[in-house]
Write an enzyme that holds these catalytic residues in place. Structure first.
Site, PDB file in Angstrom:
ATOM      1  N   GLY B  51     -25.580  -8.333 -26.267  1.00  0.00           N
ATOM      2  CA  GLY B  51     -25.349  -6.321 -25.745  1.00  0.00           C
ATOM      3  C   GLY B  51     -24.018  -6.520 -26.581  1.00  0.00           C
ATOM      4  N   SER B  54     -20.867  -9.008 -25.971  1.00  0.00           N
ATOM      5  CA  SER B  54     -20.490 -10.079 -25.774  1.00  0.00           C
ATOM      6  C   SER B  54     -22.174 -11.019 -26.145  1.00  0.00           C
ATOM      7  CB  SER B  54     -20.946 -10.973 -24.549  1.00  0.00           C
ATOM      8  OG  SER B  54     -22.070  -9.772 -23.405  1.00  0.00           O
ATOM      9  N   LYS B  71     -22.318 -17.192 -21.914  1.00  0.00           N
ATOM     10  CA  LYS B  71     -21.944 -15.452 -22.648  1.00  0.00           C
ATOM     11  C   LYS B  71     -20.036 -15.662 -22.793  1.00  0.00           C
ATOM     12  CE  LYS B  71     -22.214 -10.713 -21.349  1.00  0.00           C
ATOM     13  NZ  LYS B  71     -22.322  -9.793 -19.693  1.00  0.00           N
ATOM     14  N   ASP B 165     -24.614  -0.371 -15.276  1.00  0.00           N
ATOM     15  CA  ASP B 165     -25.182  -0.385 -16.302  1.00  0.00           C
ATOM     16  C   ASP B 165     -26.687  -0.852 -16.649  1.00  0.00           C
ATOM     17  OD1 ASP B 165     -25.949   0.458 -19.098  1.00  0.00           O
ATOM     18  OD2 ASP B 165     -24.827  -1.967 -19.968  1.00  0.00           O
TER      19      ASP B 165
END
Lengths: 203, 627
Positions: B51, B54, B71, B165
């Site tokens: 993303g 990350s 992550k 988001d």
């Protein structure tokens, strides 16, 4: 080995010296991985491997006079184009120089940006025809000279210089279009040139 | 642009990813074993996705012998930004409080080599965006999938967490067909949440001033103006943008200026999205948060109600028209848009239609046994649909029971929730039919519970949590006298239907009853009732947008008067020209699924209406957490 030039290492590797190959790989792996990472959504291991193997196969001549980086990126570009063609398959043949990664669909780009503004800039970059995107990327991020870019793209130096100018222009246009929304435009106080200068000054 | 942070090179790799790639490629190039790349006790296996801040790896947890998703912050320039690190930790803390089938599970926050990382459930599957583009999806299937994601979001809201988001890239669809909301990277506690849920530092400011986080195309206007103002209703707005795009094939707003102005596009021509569904989403897209649905649950209930009406209607059409029109209509469908899965879908569609015709011929000839042999030869992927067709044919044939066929259809429906539901409804109809047959023979009532539903018999269980019972659509026995079946005893958990009058005159103006929230199946429709025949006044419930009377499925050739605008529906806005040049939308490749579906629904009424082709679906396993 550490102070051997790229071309010396390549010659040694071609002669069967594995350690020289490893050294060359370690030196340029990151640039090549980066080159593919932002253009291919899926697995890029294979592409990186093919690029380095391409140095050995010598289908493209490296005389040892030009820049090894230009030569290496030239191979990477061919590997990329082949991959994009394979991914595309269906439909009409496409002129990869003219098409942008954005048009190639969701599988093509995986851009990373920490901030919205950067994302916008990268979005603009990915809307450029591929040939122009490559020029910008190689010039600003990989710091290739115009001559090296010419080598990578397999075009005369004059053509590379023209393309770089044109690419900058197109990028500015894309940026202007992308930032047409007032809310976003307010957040981008600097133009591309400023941004790129800052970037280069840092490195 | 922040001059101190001029931005990454495009495609910059995190240290770990570079290490992993170099180990793998170097190993292959120089024929040496690749050194394993470790992160704490986890052994990295590959990169799943990344993303904005990350990167997510697939990793092996040797202690628990399971694959997990790890992550960690994407830090190509050395030290991770402390602000981002805090955000990552907040995400983990927020998710740690949540356990819901539609929210990705967080196992732990790890720390190794000076890096903090979050260990999560590894989901094998695709993002919702990819799922939508994989192949044409039926309307009901899309509604079901986005609703699952919506339930995940609702669960987060209930725990006091705002996603901030939400977009199709942040919903993973597992190979098990379950949607999970991921990437709560921007999540923070709901400002209005009870105090005990907003602990854990989530209240700290997450953004440097002037930094927009989130994805503008999916953001609510108040969130665009002030990221700090995002609350559950901003998430609802994002959800509606996502659902709208999934259903219509385009985003509801032309550009960001249109978002602030609340200027929704007109529906694309030939849209298959029924008005009630669209209205429900439009309410969630209102500029003023207070005009939106009060909660995600209310929105989901409205979607479920609108969808069940839509999916139940076309089914009835099959009894109206014979199979003869099928071949013609298929030919008409063939001119669709370019679409990668098109050929495959068409081929399996042709197969299915041919099979359906063959079954119809066998039934007409009374060769039921031969039909059984034909069905036995059908591939598993096609079997659910084939049995459904057969059951529907049997339902039309006097004196035949469709029960066994529906039972087969149920079994072969596999993971397809909609097909399962259809089969269950068929079983219920068969049960009612059996009972009534028995009653008409022996004059005494024989209330056998003939058609006990298999399994938990509650198709609603897979749907919105709010649903408690299912309403079974009308048992349609074409020539039943009006009122004949009103006395049908109710099945457990099933509300008995009102009969429909399928053969009433066409062209009649007919209001559609208001959808009840939390009801899966349609209220009995009276689409083809006589003019002036008792037309029930729609009684909109509080909080429910009254649907515009739809006439989507009027008989071909029937005069369709303009539907009166519903008072509750917003006036259709004309597309105003923005003074600003349009923002080039990152419009996804057009999803022809719905328009095509629509064409099919209109032109080939006697084929199964809203069913995706069941060709062997290629499920790319790009698992990937978060983009």
């Amino acid at each position: 080995m550490a102070d051997a030039s790229d071309s010396q290492l390549l010659t040694a590797w071609r002669g069967g010296d594995q350690a020289a190959g490893e050294a060359l790989f370690a030196r340029h792996f990151a640039s090549i991985a980066r080159f593919f990472r932002n253009k291919i959504h899926g697995d890029i291991e294979e592409l990186i491997q093919r690029t380095f193997l391409g140095c050995l196969e010598g289908q493209q001549r490296f005389s040892g006079e030009g820049s090894f980086r230009g030569f290496l990126f030239g191979i990477a570009r061919n590997v990329l184009y082949n991959q994009l063609r394979t991914n595309h398959r269906h439909g009409q043949p496409l002129d990869l120089d003219e098409v942008s990664l954005c048009e190639l669909g969701p599988t093509a780009s995986a851009v990373v940006a920490k901030e919205q503004e950067e994302q916008l800039l990268l979005d603009a970059l990915f809307r450029l025809p591929l040939a122009h995107q490559l020029v910008i990327e190689l010039f600003y991020w990989e710091e290739l000279s115009v001559a090296e870019i010419a080598e990578a793209l397999g075009v005369p130096v004059g053509t590379a210089a023209t393309r770089l100018r044109r690419a900058r222009q197109l990028l500015e246009e894309q940026m202007a279009m992308l930032t047409s929304s007032q809310a976003v435009r307010e957040r981008i106080p600097f133009g591309f040139e400023t941004w790129a200068r800052n970037l280069r000054a840092q490195q | 642009m922040d001059p101190e942070r001029p931005g990454p090179r495009p495609g910059a790799l995190s240290d770990l990813e570079a290490k992993l790639l170099a180990a793998k490629v170097g190993g292959r190039l120089f024929q040496r074993p690749a050194e394993p790349v470790q992160l704490g006790r986890y052994r990295l296996l590959g990169r799943l996705g990344q993303g904005g801040m990350s990167v997510v790896f697939r990793a092996q947890d040797p202690q628990l012998r399971r694959e997990v998703a790890v992550k960690l912050l994407h830090s190509p320039r050395g030290q991770p930004d402390p602000e981002q690190l805090a955000r990552l930790r907040r995400e983990a803390q927020a998710l740690g409080r949540l356990s819901h089938p539609n929210v990705v599970q967080v196992f732990e926050i790890g720390e190794a080599d000076g890096q903090s990382f979050v260990v999560m459930e590894f989901v094998r599957g695709t993002t919702l965006r990819e799922w939508l583009h994989e192949r044409p999806r039926a309307l009901g299937e899309v509604v079901e999938m986005v609703s699952q994601a919506g339930r995940g979001l609702a669960a987060a809201h209930a725990a006091g967490i705002i996603h901030r988001d939400f977009k199709p890239e942040n919903v993973l669809v597992g190979e098990d067909g379950r949607a999970r909301v991921v990437d709560f990277g921007l999540a923070r506690a709901n400002p209005g949440a009870p105090a005990e849920t907003s602990t854990g530092g989530l209240d700290a400011p997450l953004t440097k001033s002037g930094t927009v986080l989130g994805t503008p195309a999916f953001m609510a206007p108040e969130q665009l103006r002030d990221p700090g103002r995002a609350d559950a209703r901003a998430d609802q707005f994002s959800f509606c943008v996502m659902a709208y795009e999934a259903l219509h094939g385009e985003r509801p707003f032309e550009d960001l200026a249109a978002v602030s102005a609340g200027r929704v596009r007109p529906p694309p021509p030939g849209t298959a999205v029924p008005a009630p569904l669209r209205e429900a989403l439009l309410r969630g897209l209102r500029t003023d948060p207070t005009e939106r649905w009060p909660t995600m649950d209310a929105l989901l209930a409205a979607l479920a109600a609108a969808d069940s009406r839509a999916t139940a209607r076309p089914r009835r059409r099959r009894w109206l028209l014979g199979a003869g029109a099928v071949a013609l209509a298929v030919a008409a469908v063939l001119g669709g848009r370019a679409w990668s899965a098109r050929r495959e879908a068409q081929a399996s569609e042709r197969q299915a239609v041919a099979l359906e015709q063959r079954l119809a011929r066998l039934l007409a000839a009374g060769e039921v046994e031969a039909a059984g042999h034909v069905l036995a030869d059908v591939s598993d992927a096609q079997a659910g649909r084939a049995w459904t067709s057969w059951a529907l044919l049997l339902e039309q044939a006097p004196g035949r029971s469709a029960r066994a066929a529906w039972a087969h259809a149920y079994v072969f429906a596999g993971a397809d929730a909609q097909a399962r539901r259809e089969a269950l409804l068929g079983l219920a109809r068969a049960a009612v039919a059996t009972r009534e047959e028995a009653r008409s023979r022996a004059s005494g009532p024989v209330p056998t519970r003939a058609g006990a539903l298999p399994g938990d018999a509650s198709p609603a269980a897979t749907r919105a949590d709010a649903l408690s019972g299912a309403v079974i659509p009308t048992p349609t026995r074409d020539f039943a006298l009006p009122g004949a079946s009103t006395s049908a005893p109710a099945l457990p958990g099933v509300t008995a239907p009102t009969p429909t009058r399928d053969f009433a005159l066409p062209g009649a103006a007919t209001p559609t009853p208001a959808p009840l929230p939390g009801v899966t199946a349609p209220t009995p429709t009276r689409d083809f009732a006589l003019p002036g025949a008792d037309t029930p006044t729609p009684a909109p419930l509080p909080g429910v947008t009254a649907p515009t009377p739809t006439r989507d499925f009027a008989l071909p050739g029937a005069a369709t008067p303009t539907p009166a605008p519903s008072p509750a529906s917003p006036p259709r806005r004309r597309r105003a020209t923005s003074p600003l040049p349009a923002l080039p939308r990152r419009r996804p490749p057009p999803s022809p699924a719905l328009p095509r579906q629509r064409r099919r629904a209109l032109s080939r009424p006697s084929a199964p209406p809203s069913r995706p082709s069941r060709g062997p679906a290629r499920v790319p396993t790009r698992p990937g957490c978060s983009r």
